[in-house]
Design a protein around this motif. Structure first.
Motif, mmCIF file in Angstrom:
data_model
loop_
_atom_site.group_PDB
_atom_site.id
_atom_site.type_symbol
_atom_site.label_atom_id
_atom_site.label_comp_id
_atom_site.label_asym_id
_atom_site.label_seq_id
_atom_site.Cartn_x
_atom_site.Cartn_y
_atom_site.Cartn_z
ATOM 1 N N MET A 1 66.413 70.792 56.107
ATOM 2 C CA MET A 1 66.859 70.526 57.169
ATOM 3 C C MET A 1 68.354 70.414 56.926
ATOM 4 N N PRO A 2 69.202 70.996 57.769
ATOM 5 C CA PRO A 2 70.799 70.552 57.415
ATOM 6 C C PRO A 2 71.310 69.210 57.320
ATOM 7 N N LYS A 3 72.098 68.986 56.405
ATOM 8 C CA LYS A 3 72.819 67.752 56.247
ATOM 9 C C LYS A 3 74.143 67.808 56.683
ATOM 10 N N ILE A 4 74.702 66.686 57.438
ATOM 11 C CA ILE A 4 76.093 66.648 57.689
ATOM 12 C C ILE A 4 76.533 65.344 56.987
ATOM 13 N N VAL A 5 77.856 65.445 56.136
ATOM 14 C CA VAL A 5 78.250 64.285 55.732
ATOM 15 C C VAL A 5 79.534 63.792 56.483
ATOM 16 N N VAL A 6 79.677 62.571 56.887
ATOM 17 C CA VAL A 6 80.645 61.922 57.561
ATOM 18 C C VAL A 6 81.301 61.012 56.573
ATOM 19 N N GLN A 7 82.578 61.087 56.335
ATOM 20 C CA GLN A 7 83.228 60.265 55.368
ATOM 21 C C GLN A 7 84.373 59.298 56.108
ATOM 22 N N VAL A 8 84.154 57.778 55.973
ATOM 23 C CA VAL A 8 85.164 56.982 56.752
ATOM 24 C C VAL A 8 85.792 56.183 55.868
ATOM 25 N N MET A 9 87.290 55.986 56.099
ATOM 26 C CA MET A 9 88.006 55.253 55.133
ATOM 27 C C MET A 9 88.469 53.983 56.042
ATOM 28 N N PRO A 10 88.896 53.122 55.183
ATOM 29 C CA PRO A 10 89.871 52.086 55.878
ATOM 30 C C PRO A 10 91.149 52.610 56.276
ATOM 31 N N LYS A 11 91.742 52.025 57.571
ATOM 32 C CA LYS A 11 92.823 52.622 57.993
ATOM 33 C C LYS A 11 94.152 52.317 56.853
ATOM 34 N N GLN A 12 95.036 53.392 56.521
ATOM 35 C CA GLN A 12 95.925 53.450 55.410
ATOM 36 C C GLN A 12 96.801 52.307 55.344
ATOM 37 N N GLU A 13 97.234 51.589 56.673
ATOM 38 C CA GLU A 13 98.177 50.428 56.728
ATOM 39 C C GLU A 13 97.353 48.968 56.530
ATOM 40 N N LEU A 14 95.885 49.167 56.576
ATOM 41 C CA LEU A 14 95.208 47.975 56.192
ATOM 42 C C LEU A 14 94.991 47.467 54.880
ATOM 43 N N LEU A 15 95.086 46.148 54.512
ATOM 44 C CA LEU A 15 94.666 45.827 53.262
ATOM 45 C C LEU A 15 93.135 46.032 53.074
ATOM 46 N N ASP A 16 92.673 46.418 51.830
ATOM 47 C CA ASP A 16 91.528 46.919 51.644
ATOM 48 C C ASP A 16 90.964 45.763 50.362
ATOM 49 N N PRO A 17 90.332 44.632 50.812
ATOM 50 C CA PRO A 17 89.905 43.674 49.884
ATOM 51 C C PRO A 17 89.018 44.272 48.942
ATOM 52 N N GLN A 18 88.177 45.072 49.297
ATOM 53 C CA GLN A 18 87.350 45.802 48.159
ATOM 54 C C GLN A 18 87.824 46.462 47.309
ATOM 55 N N GLY A 19 88.752 47.308 47.677
ATOM 56 C CA GLY A 19 89.636 48.432 46.857
ATOM 57 C C GLY A 19 90.399 47.306 45.989
ATOM 58 N N LYS A 20 90.900 46.452 46.622
ATOM 59 C CA LYS A 20 91.986 45.311 45.525
ATOM 60 C C LYS A 20 90.849 44.834 44.686
ATOM 61 N N ALA A 21 89.839 44.580 44.846
ATOM 62 C CA ALA A 21 88.843 43.881 43.852
ATOM 63 C C ALA A 21 88.575 44.807 42.566
ATOM 64 N N VAL A 22 88.138 46.293 43.083
ATOM 65 C CA VAL A 22 87.839 46.934 42.184
ATOM 66 C C VAL A 22 89.282 47.630 41.157
ATOM 67 N N ALA A 23 90.451 47.552 42.027
ATOM 68 C CA ALA A 23 91.627 47.830 40.912
ATOM 69 C C ALA A 23 92.025 46.760 40.135
ATOM 70 N N GLY A 24 91.737 45.278 40.718
ATOM 71 C CA GLY A 24 91.626 44.218 39.655
ATOM 72 C C GLY A 24 90.858 44.430 38.298
ATOM 73 N N ALA A 25 89.698 44.951 38.766
ATOM 74 C CA ALA A 25 88.661 44.700 37.717
ATOM 75 C C ALA A 25 89.092 45.845 36.659
ATOM 76 N N LEU A 26 89.493 47.034 37.021
ATOM 77 C CA LEU A 26 90.171 48.162 36.197
ATOM 78 C C LEU A 26 91.441 47.589 35.657
ATOM 79 N N SER A 27 92.099 46.983 36.073
ATOM 80 C CA SER A 27 93.139 46.175 35.346
ATOM 81 C C SER A 27 92.886 45.270 34.161
ATOM 82 N N ARG A 28 92.106 44.369 34.702
ATOM 83 C CA ARG A 28 91.475 43.744 33.340
ATOM 84 C C ARG A 28 90.860 44.444 32.317
ATOM 85 N N LEU A 29 90.273 45.584 32.656
ATOM 86 C CA LEU A 29 89.535 46.262 31.803
ATOM 87 C C LEU A 29 90.831 47.347 30.792
#
Lengths: 98, 98
Positions: A1-29
């Motif tokens: 059966m066919p599959k359709i992929v929908v991708q959703v992202m936080p609006k550009q202008e908004l703060l992305d706390p999850q993203g900031k957390a990952v970026a912080g972890a990468l920086s500490r590494l």
């Protein structure tokens, strides 16, 4: 059966706390050359119907109404998944790593 | 600066409660021809370096170690985002709806 992929992202202008957390972890590494991360959602929707313009419009409507919170998120893509796509890309990458 | 997209999905064999919830909502809306939904994550990672094999291998390693929980999730793709990709797909779709 066919599959359709929908991708959703936080609006550009908004703060992305999850993203900031990952970026912080990468920086500490010691990986601060990865200086921004944004985290969104990926939906795989399976349908028992053939893919048609009508089905894709229906998915676009579902994406706007149900899958994305229009206040804070944008639907950035809606694509039909090629039948054998699952895992293909990663397999190719693993070959590259060996 | 280049952006790399990492997509992570729940392992096929695992129950996906989020996906089930969305599929249930679709069914209640009379859209049961969308009979399965799975919900994963999409990471956009920006780097101030040129894209290279080394950078892609580093992202693959980060994906496995940090972005995906290897017990319940699979990294299904890692791609470099074309420079003007953000929003293009949706614009094209919106044109199709009008």
């Amino acid at each position: 059966m066919p599959k359709i992929v929908v991708q959703v992202m936080p609006k550009q202008e908004l703060l992305d706390p999850q993203g900031k957390a990952v970026a912080g972890a990468l920086s500490r590494l010691g990986k601060s050359h990865f200086n921004d991360v944004r985290v969104g959602k990926r939906f795989e929707i399976t349908t028992d119907r053939e893919i048609s313009g009508e089905i894709m419009e229906e998915v676009a409507h579902i994406a706007d109404e149900l899958l994305a919170n229009g206040v804070i998120e944008d639907v950035i893509s809606i694509d039909v998944l090629p039948e054998d796509a699952e895992g293909t890309e990663v397999d190719e990458l693993e070959g590259a790593e060996a």
